[in-house]
Enzyme design. Structure first.
Site, mmCIF file in Angstrom:
data_model
loop_
_atom_site.group_PDB
_atom_site.id
_atom_site.type_symbol
_atom_site.label_atom_id
_atom_site.label_comp_id
_atom_site.label_asym_id
_atom_site.label_seq_id
_atom_site.Cartn_x
_atom_site.Cartn_y
_atom_site.Cartn_z
ATOM 1 N N THR A 28 0.831 -1.218 0.000
ATOM 2 C CA THR A 28 0.000 0.000 0.000
ATOM 3 C C THR A 28 0.862 1.263 0.000
ATOM 4 O O THR A 28 2.052 1.221 0.309
ATOM 5 C CB THR A 28 -0.901 0.052 1.254
ATOM 6 O OG1 THR A 28 -0.078 0.152 2.426
ATOM 7 C CG2 THR A 28 -1.780 -1.171 1.354
ATOM 8 N N ASP A 29 0.225 2.383 -0.332
ATOM 9 C CA ASP A 29 0.874 3.678 -0.174
ATOM 10 C C ASP A 29 -0.058 4.591 0.623
ATOM 11 O O ASP A 29 -1.109 4.139 1.098
ATOM 12 C CB ASP A 29 1.265 4.293 -1.525
ATOM 13 C CG ASP A 29 0.060 4.598 -2.403
ATOM 14 O OD1 ASP A 29 -1.044 4.829 -1.869
ATOM 15 O OD2 ASP A 29 0.216 4.632 -3.629
ATOM 16 N N GLN A 30 0.311 5.843 0.794
ATOM 17 C CA GLN A 30 -0.472 6.683 1.693
ATOM 18 C C GLN A 30 -1.841 7.054 1.126
ATOM 19 O O GLN A 30 -2.646 7.665 1.834
ATOM 20 C CB GLN A 30 0.320 7.937 2.081
ATOM 21 C CG GLN A 30 0.490 8.954 0.986
ATOM 22 C CD GLN A 30 1.215 10.204 1.494
ATOM 23 O OE1 GLN A 30 2.192 10.106 2.232
ATOM 24 N NE2 GLN A 30 0.763 11.365 1.107
ATOM 25 N N MET A 31 -2.120 6.662 -0.123
ATOM 26 C CA MET A 31 -3.464 6.844 -0.657
ATOM 27 C C MET A 31 -4.405 5.773 -0.074
ATOM 28 O O MET A 31 -5.613 5.800 -0.308
ATOM 29 C CB MET A 31 -3.420 6.752 -2.189
ATOM 30 C CG MET A 31 -4.229 7.815 -2.912
ATOM 31 S SD MET A 31 -4.035 7.708 -4.714
ATOM 32 C CE MET A 31 -2.765 8.937 -5.036
ATOM 33 N N GLY A 32 -3.807 4.814 0.647
ATOM 34 C CA GLY A 32 -4.618 3.774 1.284
ATOM 35 C C GLY A 32 -4.970 2.622 0.359
ATOM 36 O O GLY A 32 -5.805 1.775 0.693
#
Lengths: 147, 147, 147, 147
Positions: A28-32
């Site tokens: 995952t990344d901080q965009m969820g």
């Protein structure tokens, strides 16, 4: 506009090449949602899984001196996948010659029909010295058996 | 066959959006070259670097509630890059509307002209709740200023 | 010198928390072995797999507002793992309090006893605003059930 | 409890081995911070940067047949780093022999003094066939020059 050669929807029969994985936290990344670059790693694993169904493995191919670098990769991100989702990747060889192999990938959440990601990768055959090579009929047969 | 909209070769003037990075050991795979998925991470950094040249940053955009998920990504791997190579990525906005942004990337080794990788990414604008949105003229202007 | 609290060798009974994965091509680097940073991603997946055995998932915990960031991670790389190897990770909670959880990991190739990698991770509990928190007995019980 | 051999705080003089990088979007996870495994990739780059300061590069060492696999890696995550943060990693060789090299890393945000992450890695020397080797005085001198 990328044009896709096959559709999982039009062919619902079970496929021995289906590859199941669970999305990792590190995917995952901080965009969820799962980061877009990770799908290429997943497709790579799905590809290895499909080849394994022939009785050979990609590792065997490298052992024989046939590496399969990626010449082209395209991915269409239709709907995201989240951490802990169980996803299913259906892979198919859609073009096979002694010089190049093209595969397509369709990704759904396991148990669903809605395609969330699709992509293709185009590969050549290369020897360990980095030169493109033509493979023999035996190798071509492996890929044709999973078209 | 992917068709590319711009060519670094036909436009050699210096570009403030050029992004330089050094290939990391962790970027390589056992083929001895940079793994194909990593280029998408590099393009993402190059994109952020280009946006920064406008005075805004992608982080600012997310702060205003405009996320830019990737809808489509294609990469053409022409010649590999190795560990410790210094690479240059030239990025350009090639389409910009209030709904979508398309960028193209050309990668060379620093100091060389031969393009080793090219790619594009297509993005929409999305709000933090995951819904696609139309951006205002102020945001569109940012991207048009780097076309 | 890192001192390890448990040993798979001294405890051969089957463990529901054992997590099996196959090393991906993207996991390797040009040394021809799995890159050392990837083991932390594997341990993370093994941790999620162990928690799932309790009936809760790490995703559930995050849903309740309990994030578990890593405070400390150590890995001892004894013998490498290669592409396509099937590996088994045995995970155990070795310390559990309302403030912190410590887990240990032992990695073998599936079907072998020789430990190739071991590691531990130490976690606190954090709320979504990034503040450390004490969890209730219900959460502590989950972790104590897998010690 | 991990014990650290050096402290950036007690030695504020400028260091040619300081390595600066900007946290990438792909480095983050859904917790909104840089994923803990990525720091090992960053430390690896910082290590390469420090070795380069000697006039040799790690690539040169591999070219001479001296690979430096990681035997042990520990990281202490004190305070997180976010997307787009500019971080500085100070690296130092803290042990050097003909058999093993140990390095320590301290990470701050650029312009700040507060250490956010620290870690060490222990390496042996290995030949391309995977056997541990003792290096000559010339190689040892390289590492001793950056202690």
């Amino acid at each position: 506009m990328v044009i896709w050669a096959f559709s999982m929807k039009s062919d619902k029969k079970s496929n021995p090449g289906d590859y199941i994985l669970r999305a990792r936290y590190a995917d995952t990344d901080q965009m969820g949602i799962v980061h877009h670059a990770r799908y290429l790693e997943w497709f790579e694993s799905a590809r290895g899984h499909l080849i394994r169904a022939t009785g050979y493995t990609y590792k065997d191919l490298e052992g024989k001196g046939y590496l399969m670098p990626v010449l082209e990769a395209c991915v269409s991100y239709i709907k995201p996948v989240e951490y802990d989702d169980l996803v299913r990747i259906r892979t198919r060889v859609i073009e096979a010659s002694r010089l190049k192999i093209k595969l397509e990938y369709e990704l759904t959440r396991d148990g669903e029909e809605e395609i969330r990601t699709r992509g293709y990768t185009l590969h050549c055959f290369m020897n360990p010295q980095g030169k493109p090579v033509r493979v023999g009929k035996d190798i071509l047969d492996i890929f044709q058996s999973i078209m």
